[in-house]
Design an enzyme around this catalytic site. Structure first.
Site, PDB file in Angstrom:
ATOM      1  CB  SER A 122      -0.909   0.004   1.240  1.00  0.00           C
ATOM      2  OG  SER A 122      -1.741   1.146   1.238  1.00  0.00           O
ATOM      3  N   GLY A 123       0.569   2.175  -0.917  1.00  0.00           N
ATOM      4  CA  GLY A 123       1.332   3.404  -1.019  1.00  0.00           C
ATOM      5  C   GLY A 123       2.486   3.333  -1.987  1.00  0.00           C
ATOM      6  CB  THR A 181      -4.292   3.256  -7.496  1.00  0.00           C
ATOM      7  OG1 THR A 181      -4.753   2.232  -6.602  1.00  0.00           O
ATOM      8  CG2 THR A 181      -5.499   3.927  -8.129  1.00  0.00           C
ATOM      9  CG  ASN A 206      -2.132   5.284  -1.010  1.00  0.00           C
ATOM     10  OD1 ASN A 206      -2.205   6.456  -1.371  1.00  0.00           O
ATOM     11  ND2 ASN A 206      -2.247   4.270  -1.843  1.00  0.00           N
ATOM     12  CB  SER A 237      -5.248   3.015   0.164  1.00  0.00           C
ATOM     13  OG  SER A 237      -5.033   1.619   0.161  1.00  0.00           O
ATOM     14  CB  SER A 238      -7.125   0.232  -4.516  1.00  0.00           C
ATOM     15  OG  SER A 238      -6.871   1.111  -5.571  1.00  0.00           O
ATOM     16  N   GLY A 250      -1.894  -4.337  -1.952  1.00  0.00           N
ATOM     17  CA  GLY A 250      -0.750  -5.212  -1.775  1.00  0.00           C
ATOM     18  C   GLY A 250      -0.710  -5.888  -0.423  1.00  0.00           C
ATOM     19  CD  GLU A 289      -3.797  -4.169   3.727  1.00  0.00           C
ATOM     20  OE1 GLU A 289      -4.188  -3.211   3.024  1.00  0.00           O
ATOM     21  OE2 GLU A 289      -4.495  -4.690   4.617  1.00  0.00           O
TER      22      GLU A 289
END
Length: 735
Positions: free
Chosen positions: A108-109, A113, A158, A161-162, A387, A389
């Site tokens: 994430s981050g 995306t 993020n 974040s998705s 992603g 985590e």
């Protein structure tokens, strides 16, 4: 040596392809990525795998000018770039009539995306301009803010974040023009609707709704995010640099683009408002059913009004649980719930309302995108999923997310490292396998059937869930895991005290089993189903249409995830893959700053070094003999006089090239397999491609060299004007 290759090496801004580095280790890779980042070079190749480092700042390397550059160039003419990868995928789809898939991975981050949006924008820009193509591009591009608003949120890592997985397939006709598409979604983080950690937000759409005009807010009985539990509990309602009002206008425009009328839009927003009011219903006392906290009756009434259901029916459906006694023909008993149970049912309703609304949005997008009478053929898929985590507390959601990432890592290993080595054996080339960690053992630990993996043990525990409370069920699940064959698995450690650790490919993750069983059940209480199914609000009644259930038992979350993941893997395995491995350089989101330890960890678990070793030990390029001949026949002065089998003809040409250019194309560069010719170093194929271009279009080649030198001089001027990095805070470098 290739002109462009020699210029790249002379610039000393880090190698463009990591197969060129001398030392094959994480430290060397990290050093190269750091050097390139400091020169605004965020993209690096490993053969055809693209490494993308998030710079946390805007770079002037995108847009129409750069699109035209990559559209016209061959891969060897251009520096590593996401546009180069997008162009390669598009050309291969167009020229080879083969389905393509871009698989974007990273935590994430890391920029997944944004990478997906850049791929989408590039393909849309270069793929034709017919009326149908133009309309499809409009739908595809305008739906981005719609899906992001309903599926993305601010997290501590993020701001955008998705929080769901998305696989977007773009469909093309015989002219390689887009004619439609389809979006598959999975793993929506429903728990975010009712709970957000400190410094995070709910899904963007809830905050955007508060930017509507005063008349709309008045109709929905909305005031400001601070007044609602589901949007204020984290203490973060607003995000710097994020314009919720502007995006809300884009959302409404996108809804119009996919043929939603004003009434449908209104009902969707009304449902969202109802969710916020549901979150303000509070209970107190130790009696069953519990008492409403003072003021909560108002929110029950408003939520019922907005959902188009009876107030008393809504209250009773939240505070009572229906249980069918004596099988299918038995009597239905309404069991009053205590305060905690009623709160859990309240949140279950809110999560299900949002989840079904989100699915409806996806369905409407697909209705607008899917072409009539389309026969599945040419396509480009783009996979964007959150992603791997690892948090301080990891629950069922992280378990599911990390399982899917394990499967995606398995595909990467299969199609890059294992697949490449398997090809060498099939082509009967001399080859010694490069060792690597195969995460198949971890996948089997989670989803296996013999012995049963963690997911199947969890499903088995859930069969008797109605007879025990949540904590007892979770404890029973953990006892079963420890008591089965997987209890002694080398990648599993059961700590007791409600926790277990899985040794994932990305690192060890300790999971807390609290809530595992109830989250896995994923079936809504019968009382809520009955209440929502008679709603007078069209959208809610539509979302709660009776659904036929096949089989005796309701499908669990684990089963749904395994099924959808298997379908996704099956789709991806039918496509030619293109990989983007995104790297998050630091936790502070500081521009142009790299934390060595964080980056080296990502380099390790993404398998980048193993990928480099296989590429370096193997061959950077391979092609069928007929294909290679068609590409380079003009480099032999007597190409029309060569005779023999395709392999013999190619061998004659390669022998000629090695004699003419012994330093650039030594004979050791070639390997001849059963059906393909292999080239060892990327420098060699770059050199051959430049020779081809000089032979076919000498004037065009000269102009390209001139343009390259001009662009290089301009880049050096810009870099010279840049201010020197200044240290700020804890060693963060901000440009």
């Amino acid at each position: 040596m290739s002109y462009f290759m020699s210029r790249m090496l002379a610039r000393q801004d880090g190698v463009e392809d990591l197969t060129l580095i001398t030392n094959n280790n994480e430290t060397a890779v990290g050093s190269q990525l750091h050097t390139r980042l400091m020169r605004n070079k965020i993209y690096t190749n490993i053969g055809e795998v693209l490494i993308a480092v998030n710079p946390y700042k805007r770079l002037n390397i995108y847009g129409d000018t750069h699109i035209k550059k990559y559209q016209a160039a061959s891969l060897s003419d251009t520096s590593p770039h996401i546009y180069a990868l997008a162009e390669r995928a598009y050309r291969r789809m167009r020229d080879n009539r083969q389905m393509q898939a871009v698989i974007i991975s990273g935590e994430s981050g890391a920029g997944k995306t944004e990478s997906a949006k850049l791929i989408l924008h590039y393909v849309s820009s270069v793929s034709g301009s017919s009326q149908v193509a133009t309309q499809m591009k409009k739908i595809i591009l305008e739906c981005n803010p719609l899906l992001e608003s309903f599926g993305n949120a601010k997290t501590v890592r993020n701001n955008n974040s998705s929080r769901f997985g998305k696989y977007l397939e773009l469909y093309f006709n015989d002219k390689a023009e887009p004619v439609g598409g389809q979006t598959s979604n999975f793993l929506l983080e429903k728990t975010r609707v009712t709970f957000q950690g400190r410094g995070e937000r709910n899904f963007h759409i809830f905050y955007q709704l508060f930017t509507a005009d005063s008349q709309t807010l008045q109709h929905f009985y909305l005031t400001q995010p601070e007044d609602f539990n589901y949007t204020s509990q984290s203490g973060t309602m607003y995000v710097d640099g994020m314009d919720d009002a502007r995006t809300f206008n884009e959302v409404q425009q996108a809804m119009s683009t996919i043929n939603m009328d004003e009434n449908e839009k209104w009902q969707i927003f009304q449902t969202l408002a109802a969710i916020l009011h549901i979150g303000n219903i509070q209970f107190e006392g130790s009696n069953t059913p519990p008492n409403l906290v003072e003021g909560s009756e108002y929110y029950v009434q408003v939520a019922a009004y907005l959902l188009g259901v009876d107030t008393e029916a809504l209250y009773k459906s939240i505070t009572h649980k229906k249980i069918t006694m004596g099988g299918r023909r038995g009597s239905v008993v309404e069991v009053p719930q205590n305060r905690d149970q009623a709160t859990q049912i309240r949140d279950a309703l809110a999560k299900e309302l949002f989840s079904r609304t989100f699915d409806h949005i996806i369905s409407r997008v697909n209705q607008a995108m899917y072409p009539k009478n389309y026969v599945r053929g040419q396509s480009i898929g783009i996979l964007d999923i959150y992603g791997f985590e690892i948090f301080k507390k990891n629950s069922f959601e992280q378990f599911c997310i990390n399982y899917v990432n394990e499967r995606l890592q398995q595909i990467f290993i299969e199609l890059t490292i294992k697949g490449e080595q398997r090809e060498y054996h099939q082509e009967q080339l001399p080859w010694r396998d490069v060792p690597f960690f195969d995460n198949k053992v971890v996948v089997e630990l989670i989803e296996g059937s013999n012995p049963p993996g963690i997911m199947r043990v969890l499903d088995d525990t859930c069969k008797s869930l109605h007879a025990m409370d949540s904590r007892s069920a979770d404890d029973g699940f953990l006892d079963k895991v420890q008591g089965t064959k997987i209890g002694s698995h080398p990648h599993l450690v059961v700590q007791g005290r409600g926790m277990f650790t899985i040794k994932h490919y990305a690192g060890d993750v300790r999971y807390t089993v609290d809530g595992f069983c109830f989250k896995n059940m994923d079936n809504l209480y019968e009382s809520l189903e009955a209440c929502m199914s008679v709603s007078q609000l069209g959208i809610v009644a539509h979302l709660w249409q009776p659904q036929e259930r096949k089989g005796r038992s309701p499908t669990t979350s684990g089963t749904k995830i395994r099924t959808s993941c298997a379908q996704l893997v099956s789709q991806l395995m039918q496509c030619a893959p293109h990989y983007i491995r995104c790297i998050k350089p630091n936790e502070e989101k500081a521009p142009m700053y790299m934390e060595e330890k964080r980056v080296l960890h990502q380099v390790k678990y993404l398998g980048i070094v193993q990928n480099i070793k296989v590429k370096k030990a193997g061959y950077s390029f391979r092609a069928y003999y007929e294909t290679f001949w068609n590409m380079f026949y003009m480099l032999h002065p007597k190409y029309d006089q060569l005779a023999g089998t395709p392999q013999q003809i190619v061998q004659q040409m390669c022998s000629y090239l090695s004699k003419k250019y012994p330093s650039d194309v030594p004979s050791s560069e070639w390997a001849f397999g059963v059906s393909k010719v292999f080239v060892s170093q990327p420098q060699t194929i770059f050199f051959l491609e430049e020779l081809r271009e000089q032979a076919l279009d000498p004037q065009g080649y000269a102009e390209k060299v001139k343009a390259y030198e001009q662009a290089d001089r301009e880049a050096e001027k810009i870099e010279a004007k840049m201010k020197k990095p200044k240290k700020k805070g804890k060693g963060c470098v901000v440009c």
